[in-house]
Design an enzyme around this catalytic site. Structure first.
Site, PDB file in Angstrom:
ATOM      1  N   HIS A 125       0.727  -1.078  -0.128  1.00  0.00           N
ATOM      2  CA  HIS A 125       0.107   0.159  -0.053  1.00  0.00           C
ATOM      3  C   HIS A 125       0.821   1.353   0.140  1.00  0.00           C
ATOM      4  O   HIS A 125       2.006   1.227   0.761  1.00  0.00           O
ATOM      5  CB  HIS A 125      -0.921   0.225   1.122  1.00  0.00           C
ATOM      6  N   TYR A 145      -8.647   5.039   8.511  1.00  0.00           N
ATOM      7  CA  TYR A 145      -8.931   5.354   9.988  1.00  0.00           C
ATOM      8  C   TYR A 145      -9.720   6.647  10.350  1.00  0.00           C
ATOM      9  O   TYR A 145      -9.674   7.422   9.633  1.00  0.00           O
ATOM     10  CB  TYR A 145      -7.543   5.895  10.544  1.00  0.00           C
ATOM     11  N   TYR A 167       4.519   6.122  10.148  1.00  0.00           N
ATOM     12  CA  TYR A 167       3.567   4.917   9.759  1.00  0.00           C
ATOM     13  C   TYR A 167       4.289   3.749   8.903  1.00  0.00           C
ATOM     14  O   TYR A 167       4.227   2.639   9.359  1.00  0.00           O
ATOM     15  CB  TYR A 167       2.464   5.626   8.859  1.00  0.00           C
TER      16      TYR A 167
HETATM   17  C1  DHB Z   1      -4.578  -3.475  11.519  1.00  0.00           C
HETATM   18  C2  DHB Z   1      -4.354  -3.261  12.661  1.00  0.00           C
HETATM   19  C3  DHB Z   1      -4.102  -2.111  13.244  1.00  0.00           C
HETATM   20  O1  DHB Z   1      -3.832  -1.826  14.566  1.00  0.00           O
HETATM   21  C4  DHB Z   1      -3.786  -1.081  12.317  1.00  0.00           C
HETATM   22  O2  DHB Z   1      -3.503   0.262  12.909  1.00  0.00           O
HETATM   23  C5  DHB Z   1      -3.982  -1.114  11.016  1.00  0.00           C
HETATM   24  C6  DHB Z   1      -4.360  -2.488  10.601  1.00  0.00           C
HETATM   25  C7  DHB Z   1      -4.992  -4.680  10.770  1.00  0.00           C
HETATM   26  O3  DHB Z   1      -5.222  -5.494  11.864  1.00  0.00           O
HETATM   27  O4  DHB Z   1      -5.191  -5.088   9.757  1.00  0.00           O
END
Ligand code: DHB
Ligand code: FAD
Length: 415
Positions: free
Chosen positions: A96, A225, A409
């Protein structure tokens, strides 16, 4: 009693000394826990020609099915490739280049790769990583003892630590040079360290995540998110036909309070946008509740015992740091152990905790920040809510703020 040189590998015999009714084994590194930290460490050591035994409380099927993390940072992906466990990840993982932040009913895309110097994330389930690491370890002829009980650590402040455990009805013992406590946030390794030899820094949050795995293609090809008056929601995925979704709930909620219809209704309310984007639903394959906590122990070592991953620190899941941090710890630990065997120099081992903690605290801050910005805090006033919206707007509008989120990130690496 005969003692083998560590480099000779293992020796076994039966003994009834000290309550040990079964096998006594010698290895170089005893690893407690076959999660991402323990398995990655075992393979790193194998790559340096160092012998280890992993003991794991659960059975193999359980650890290979357990739904946890889904997002691998660029550095984690690079490490797995470099140690020969990246083949299936490269074939099946979803690369991604962006994520979406949603608030006030609007969705904003953050172009991660553009903002973070060409780096990206890979969506590949933690249980798939665990499967790959177990397969490569067993193919290399290295040992994992599943379904162990009553693990206790002895003499970890000496140069001859021992790990005792029960397996198949008898008490067994491993004698080793080093113990790696990779047994997660509910493990037993930490208990071998005197309570006055470390400090714990902690925070709990007044909310939790209810997560589902659903047999339906993702409704968007990237993660979302979402901040919403009703609480946080997250759209993620595992494969092109399996969606992973989370919805903020109360920490004391029981699964019974969340029948599938209610989960989908809340997800729709929190994720759908006014421009007609809809969330596809499908059969729920799994459902679970995760409480949220930040915690760090300092130092992460004592004598010959080194803690790594969730055994040493926990982050709330927002921002997907936990597994990546576990891998980052064992990269440092594996290198320090290899250095010690190669040169006899303990400097890197002695500095293990110091080496890790900058990275740990960076991830702790980022996870806390994402969590605080995105969740509805029960009893918080309108001022708090307005501050969250202001921070979200700044993050999507300012290139500097967006770049800061992006570099954290995809995985910030200290200079
Ligand atoms: C997932 C879990 C997370 O805590 C996150 O921030 C992003 C993705 C997941 O389980 O896909
Ligand atoms: P664990 O995975 O907990 O492994 C520890 C192992 O030790 C387990 O197999 C356990 O059975 C075993 N064990 C425990 N006690 C004993 C004992 N006494 N004897 C022997 N064995 C024992 N992280 C990310 O990086 N990205 C994400 O997207 C992400 N999303 C998440 C979503 C959710 C819902 C959750 C709950 C977590 C998420 N995380 C994420 C965090 C991540 O799953 C953990 O940080 C990661 O599992 C830590 O790995 P570990 O090997 O340190 O510990």
């Amino acid at each position: 009693m005969a003692r083998a040189d560590p480099s000779d590998g293992q020796w076994n015999h039966s003994a009834s000394l000290f309550g040990v009714t079964g096998q006594r084994t010698r290895t170089q590194v005893a690893i407690i826990g076959a999660g991402p930290a323990g398995l990655t460490l075992g393979h790193l050591l194998h790559c340096s020609g160092i012998d280890s035994i992993i003991i794991e409380h659960r059975d193999r099927a359980y650890v290979e099915r357990r739904q946890r993390a889904g997002v691998l940072e660029q550095g984690t992906v690079d490490l797995f490739r470099s140690i020969g466990v990246g083949e299936r990840m490269d074939r099946e993982g979803l690369v991604h280049h962006g994520i979406h932040l949603q608030f006030a009913g609007e969705r904003h895309r953050l172009p991660l790769t553009e903002l973070a110097g060409g780096r990206s994330i890979t969506v590949y389930g933690q249980h798939e990583v665990v499967k790959d690491l177990i397969a490569v370890r067993l193919a290399a002829g290295r040992e994992i003892v599943f379904e162990t009980d009553d693990v206790s650590l002895h003499d970890v402040d000496s140069d001859r630590p021992r790990v005792r455990y029960r397996s198949e009805g008898s008490t067994r013992e491993i004698e080793c040079d080093i113990v790696a406590g990779c047994d997660g946030s509910h493990g037993v390794s930490r208990a071998a360290i005197p309570r006055d030899a470390y400090r714990v820094f902690e925070r709990t949050y007044p909310f939790a995540w209810l997560g589902i795995l659903a047999a339906v293609p993702p409704s968007l090809d990237e993660l979302i998110y979402a901040h919403h008056d009703r609480g946080f929601a997250l759209h993620s995925m595992r494969t092109p036909s399996i969606t992973r979704l989370y919805v903020q709930c109360a920490p004391d909620d029981l699964l019974d309070a969340w029948p599938d219809d209610r989960v989908w209704a809340e997800l729709r309310l929190r994720l759908e946008t006014a421009d007609g984007w809809t969330l596809e639903s499908g059969p729920v394959l799994e459902k679970g509740i995760t409480t949220m906590r930040s915690s760090v122990m300092e130092p992460m070592q004592w004598g010959r015992l080194f803690l790594a991953g969730d055994a040493a620190h926990v982050v709330p899941p927002t921002g997907a740091k936990g597994m990546n941090l576990a891998v980052s710890d064992v990269r440092a630990l594996g290198a320090a152990i290899a250095e010690w065997y190669r040169t006899g120099d303990r400097e890197a081992l002695d500095g293990y905790s110091r080496t890790c903690l900058d990275q740990v605290w960076r991830a702790e801050h980022f996870s806390w920040w994402m969590t605080s910005m995105l969740h509805r805090v029960p009893d918080a006033d309108a001022f708090h809510h307005k501050l969250q919206l202001a921070q979200l707007r700044y993050t999507v509008e300012s290139r500097a703020a967006a770049a800061s989120l992006a570099e954290n990130y995809v995985g910030y690496e200290h200079a």
